[in-house]
Scaffold this motif. Structure first.
Motif: not given
Length: 247
Positions: A125-134, A144-149, A232-237
């Motif tokens: 799980y990952y994100d770019v967050s603006l909750v603490d400002g910018f 080289g990743g993929r989601q579970d689906d 966002k979700t993924c499984t990547a190396p």
């Protein structure tokens, strides 16, 4: 080298990458030096003591373990004493230290947040967050990743410079220039902006500021309950984290 042997080497390298942690390719595409800060979740190892310098055009590859979680951000306008590593930054400062050593960045700062699996799930799980400002644009792109689906993985990003459209009440200025944009929570402390008091959970709705941030950066986490479009979700190396990706 035979094609079969070449394939086996690549296959073994790929498998090694998947099982031997995750690579973070941290790249500075800005036309100025930045000082990345790193804060690992409690109990996790922090690479490079939590901070380093990255000149314009440079890239540094970090390796973290599976199940690692933490955040990375960029500090700007820093001056550090080389023998002691003490100094200060215009934005994202972590206690005046080159190596943050367990301290987070002072808001406003654009954050890249990540959790690379849990003891019960390999999902990232990952994100770019603006909750603490910018303070500057950032992107995080899986390789080289993929989601579970089986679908492709999402890109987390705020690629535009929010400082140029930051409301005057949220601006952070240095020598007359806007170097950061505060979150409305940081600027006002009001419960409706901080999602506290009577505004917890479902009662915390995007404000006019959150909607502005979302319009400019639709692939970023714009308010505390923005999982539907920000996470966002993924499984990547490996992942590429780029400061100023659109420069």
């Amino acid at each position: 080298m035979s094609s079969v042997l070449h394939f086996l080497i690549l296959f073994c390298f790929f498998c090694f990458s998947l099982t031997d942690g995750v690579q973070l390719m941290v790249t500075n595409n800005c036309n100025y030096t930045v000082w990345p800060g790193i804060l690992a979740t409690a109990g996790q190892e922090t690479p490079l003591g939590g901070g380093f310098v990255l000149k314009s055009g440079q890239r540094r590859v970090l390796r973290v373990s599976q199940n690692w979680s933490g955040r990375i951000w960029a500090r700007q306008g820093c001056t550090f004493d080389h023998p002691t590593g003490l100094g200060a930054c215009q934005t994202g400062d972590c206690g005046g230290l080159l190596q943050c050593k367990g301290l987070g960045g002072k808001p406003p700062a654009t954050l890249v947040e990540m959790t690379f699996g849990t003891p019960t799930s390999p999902q990232h799980y990952y994100d770019v967050s603006l909750v603490d400002g910018f303070n500057l644009p950032i992107s995080m792109i899986p390789l080289g990743g993929r989601q579970d689906d089986g679908d492709g993985c999402g890109v987390a990003a705020c690629e535009m410079n929010l400082n140029v459209c930051c409301p005057s009440s949220l601006e952070v200025k240095e020598k007359g220039m806007v170097v950061g944009c505060k979150s409305p929570c940081l600027a006002t402390g009001l419960p409706k902006y901080c999602c506290t008091g009577d505004y917890v959970g479902e009662k915390c709705q995007p404000t006019v500021f959150g909607k502005l941030f979302k319009m400019v950066c639709p692939r970023a986490y714009s308010h505390p309950y923005d999982e539907a479009t920000g996470l966002k979700t993924c499984t990547a190396p490996r992942y590429v984290i780029t400061f100023c990706p659109s420069t």
